[in-house]
Design a protein around this motif. Structure first.
Motif, PDB file in Angstrom:
ATOM      1  N   MET A  29      92.711  90.987  27.761  1.00  0.00           N
ATOM      2  CA  MET A  29      91.429  90.818  27.862  1.00  0.00           C
ATOM      3  C   MET A  29      91.474  89.301  26.992  1.00  0.00           C
ATOM      4  O   MET A  29      90.783  88.453  27.079  1.00  0.00           O
ATOM      5  N   ALA A  30      92.175  89.175  25.680  1.00  0.00           N
ATOM      6  CA  ALA A  30      92.530  87.976  25.130  1.00  0.00           C
ATOM      7  C   ALA A  30      92.712  86.733  25.892  1.00  0.00           C
ATOM      8  O   ALA A  30      92.239  85.699  25.878  1.00  0.00           O
ATOM      9  N   ALA A  31      93.913  87.192  26.816  1.00  0.00           N
ATOM     10  CA  ALA A  31      94.325  86.005  27.894  1.00  0.00           C
ATOM     11  C   ALA A  31      93.182  85.608  28.796  1.00  0.00           C
ATOM     12  O   ALA A  31      93.014  84.530  28.961  1.00  0.00           O
ATOM     13  N   GLY A  32      92.538  86.651  29.241  1.00  0.00           N
ATOM     14  CA  GLY A  32      91.352  86.368  30.261  1.00  0.00           C
ATOM     15  C   GLY A  32      90.170  85.469  29.771  1.00  0.00           C
ATOM     16  O   GLY A  32      89.834  84.721  30.304  1.00  0.00           O
ATOM     17  N   LEU A  33      90.242  85.860  28.464  1.00  0.00           N
ATOM     18  CA  LEU A  33      88.865  85.205  27.707  1.00  0.00           C
ATOM     19  C   LEU A  33      89.371  83.270  27.746  1.00  0.00           C
ATOM     20  O   LEU A  33      88.565  82.583  27.730  1.00  0.00           O
ATOM     21  N   ILE A  34      90.766  83.188  27.376  1.00  0.00           N
ATOM     22  CA  ILE A  34      91.217  81.755  27.351  1.00  0.00           C
ATOM     23  C   ILE A  34      91.152  81.292  28.651  1.00  0.00           C
ATOM     24  O   ILE A  34      90.731  79.950  28.904  1.00  0.00           O
ATOM     25  N   SER A  35      91.429  82.010  29.861  1.00  0.00           N
ATOM     26  CA  SER A  35      91.260  81.316  31.213  1.00  0.00           C
ATOM     27  C   SER A  35      90.026  81.375  31.339  1.00  0.00           C
ATOM     28  O   SER A  35      89.662  80.022  32.129  1.00  0.00           O
ATOM     29  N   MET A  36      88.874  81.977  30.820  1.00  0.00           N
ATOM     30  CA  MET A  36      87.373  81.795  31.140  1.00  0.00           C
ATOM     31  C   MET A  36      86.925  80.448  30.353  1.00  0.00           C
ATOM     32  O   MET A  36      86.295  79.641  31.102  1.00  0.00           O
ATOM     33  N   VAL A  37      87.553  80.055  29.413  1.00  0.00           N
ATOM     34  CA  VAL A  37      87.117  78.992  28.444  1.00  0.00           C
ATOM     35  C   VAL A  37      87.838  77.664  29.274  1.00  0.00           C
ATOM     36  O   VAL A  37      87.142  76.861  29.346  1.00  0.00           O
ATOM     37  N   CYS A  38      88.982  77.876  29.785  1.00  0.00           N
ATOM     38  CA  CYS A  38      89.348  76.871  30.681  1.00  0.00           C
ATOM     39  C   CYS A  38      88.763  76.602  31.868  1.00  0.00           C
ATOM     40  O   CYS A  38      88.446  75.602  32.181  1.00  0.00           O
ATOM     41  N   SER A  39      88.319  77.636  32.483  1.00  0.00           N
ATOM     42  CA  SER A  39      87.612  77.613  33.733  1.00  0.00           C
ATOM     43  C   SER A  39      86.010  76.948  33.500  1.00  0.00           C
ATOM     44  O   SER A  39      85.471  76.065  34.428  1.00  0.00           O
ATOM     45  N   LEU A  40      85.693  77.098  32.267  1.00  0.00           N
ATOM     46  CA  LEU A  40      84.122  76.670  31.867  1.00  0.00           C
ATOM     47  C   LEU A  40      84.619  75.278  31.459  1.00  0.00           C
ATOM     48  O   LEU A  40      83.364  74.615  31.143  1.00  0.00           O
ATOM     49  N   THR A  41      85.614  74.671  31.249  1.00  0.00           N
ATOM     50  CA  THR A  41      85.912  73.389  30.913  1.00  0.00           C
ATOM     51  C   THR A  41      86.318  72.297  32.066  1.00  0.00           C
ATOM     52  O   THR A  41      85.719  71.363  31.990  1.00  0.00           O
ATOM     53  N   ILE A  42      87.008  72.989  33.104  1.00  0.00           N
ATOM     54  CA  ILE A  42      87.591  72.426  34.172  1.00  0.00           C
ATOM     55  C   ILE A  42      86.367  71.990  35.020  1.00  0.00           C
ATOM     56  O   ILE A  42      85.367  72.761  35.379  1.00  0.00           O
ATOM     57  N   GLY A  43      86.277  70.638  35.704  1.00  0.00           N
ATOM     58  CA  GLY A  43      85.338  70.157  36.626  1.00  0.00           C
ATOM     59  C   GLY A  43      83.843  69.860  35.753  1.00  0.00           C
ATOM     60  O   GLY A  43      83.225  69.221  36.572  1.00  0.00           O
ATOM     61  N   LYS A  44      83.923  69.788  34.424  1.00  0.00           N
ATOM     62  CA  LYS A  44      82.996  69.066  33.855  1.00  0.00           C
ATOM     63  C   LYS A  44      83.164  67.788  33.338  1.00  0.00           C
ATOM     64  O   LYS A  44      84.050  67.592  32.694  1.00  0.00           O
ATOM     65  N   LYS A  45      82.312  66.830  33.644  1.00  0.00           N
ATOM     66  CA  LYS A  45      82.417  65.506  33.364  1.00  0.00           C
ATOM     67  C   LYS A  45      82.724  65.273  32.107  1.00  0.00           C
ATOM     68  O   LYS A  45      83.629  64.473  31.591  1.00  0.00           O
ATOM     69  N   LYS A  46      81.810  66.004  31.101  1.00  0.00           N
ATOM     70  CA  LYS A  46      82.222  65.635  29.586  1.00  0.00           C
ATOM     71  C   LYS A  46      83.774  66.009  29.078  1.00  0.00           C
ATOM     72  O   LYS A  46      83.994  65.407  28.244  1.00  0.00           O
ATOM     73  N   TYR A  47      84.285  66.765  30.050  1.00  0.00           N
ATOM     74  CA  TYR A  47      85.831  67.235  29.404  1.00  0.00           C
ATOM     75  C   TYR A  47      86.542  66.689  30.636  1.00  0.00           C
ATOM     76  O   TYR A  47      87.771  67.103  30.344  1.00  0.00           O
TER      77      TYR A  47
END
Lengths: 209, 209
Positions: free
Chosen positions: B34-52
């Motif tokens: 679950m911890a690893a999955g949350l880090i993947s989620m944070v990366c997914s929520l960062t990738i593709g965003k102009k700001k990042y």
């Protein structure tokens, strides 16, 4: 109960995606539910054993409390998803007119209060597991002592995790009275959390040595 | 993958019974996943965003490592059940003759080594999530900062939980060389665990404040 009726593999796959639910709030509740489930297991492994006949009544009582907390935490994992969806919907309300803006602002505020209350209840329920770990460690089946240790560690992580979700929502709330009340409750929950956890870990490690 | 293809509700119900599997070892691995999955989620929520956009390549690399650890931990949750079953079977071997006793003793020793190696690998994999949390906290989507906090707390709990399962098995092993080697590995894994976790929690709390 939609979320917890998915398989663990699917839940973990969903967690890893950019969908914000399930997220940290549900993970905190599931972690707390696993901690409670382990205490129930330790009680189950103690009940009916001759060697532990003296503590049988106490183990039944302990298990009842652990099971009640487990079911509460399972419901809170679902409630966290609902609260997030409600909050998302509020943010999507129209803001064309000044009346729209006011309605939207109130809807966001109300939805944020719910999204704060759910992890606060999660933290409280997970914190309530910790006092159950002491009698489980002291009087439960010693073959399952490592499971008591896992339970207390996960319960502590669940409390701290849930409170991060409380904290992130408090920042966007306007109702300062609610914010102050909630912060007081957060302080009460965390006050002896670390000391209580490590005291039980010392008992566990003492039995493992 | 039998265990993780059960629903979360069924897994939690099974956990609470007197069946020793699933137990603390699988719970530790699931917590790490679950911890690893949350880090993947944070990366997914960062990738593709102009700001990042600047950190996009780094987030892809981070997500690949988190996903590899998540899948390893999912396999270790299953392996823990298999290791327990093998150990149970060894204990049930006949002990009529002295030859039986010797065969049974060797089988128990070998099965205990496997039952120790699995949580040791779980601890190592969960510990490997913690260094991924720092760049996720520093450079990932700040809207998901609480999820990074949940990830590091759960990863730490998973490491400590898995090591309790290592410890309980080390006590029944005869092979002192293996025991000493394993204890050295346990020390290496735990050395900076608490300090690293709290340093990342300070980053998370700093962003939440």
């Amino acid at each position: 109960m939609a979320l917890l009726n998915t398989t663990i593999n699917d839940f973990l796959d969903q967690l890893a995606t950019k969908e914000p639910v399930p997220g940290g709030g549900s993970v905190a509740a599931v972690s707390g539910a696993m901690a409670a489930g382990l205490i129930s297991m330790v009680c189950s492994l103690t009940i009916g054993k001759k060697k532990y006949a003296e503590v049988e009544a106490e183990m039944h009582g302990l298990m009842d409390r652990a099971e009640a907390l487990r079911h509460e935490l399972q419901e809170l994992a679902e409630a966290d998803v609902d609260a997030f969806r409600r909050l998302s919907a509020a943010y999507k309300l129209p803001r064309e007119t000044s009346a729209d803006v006011a309605i939207r602002r109130d809807a966001i505020e109300q939805a944020t209060v719910v999204a704060t209350d759910v992890p606060l209840q999660t933290a409280r329920a997970a914190a309530s597991i910790i006092p159950l770990c002491r009698p489980a460690a002291e009087k439960g089946n010693s073959a399952a002592i490592s499971d008591v240790g896992v339970a207390v560690l996960l319960a502590q992580a669940a409390v701290r995790s849930a409170l991060l979700n409380v904290e992130i929502n408090l920042h966007s709330l306007q109702d300062t009275r609610y914010v102050l009340q909630t912060r007081a409750q957060v302080s009460a929950i965390t006050q002896s959390l670390s000391a209580d956890t490590e005291a039980i870990m010392a008992l566990v490690n003492g039995q493992l040595a």
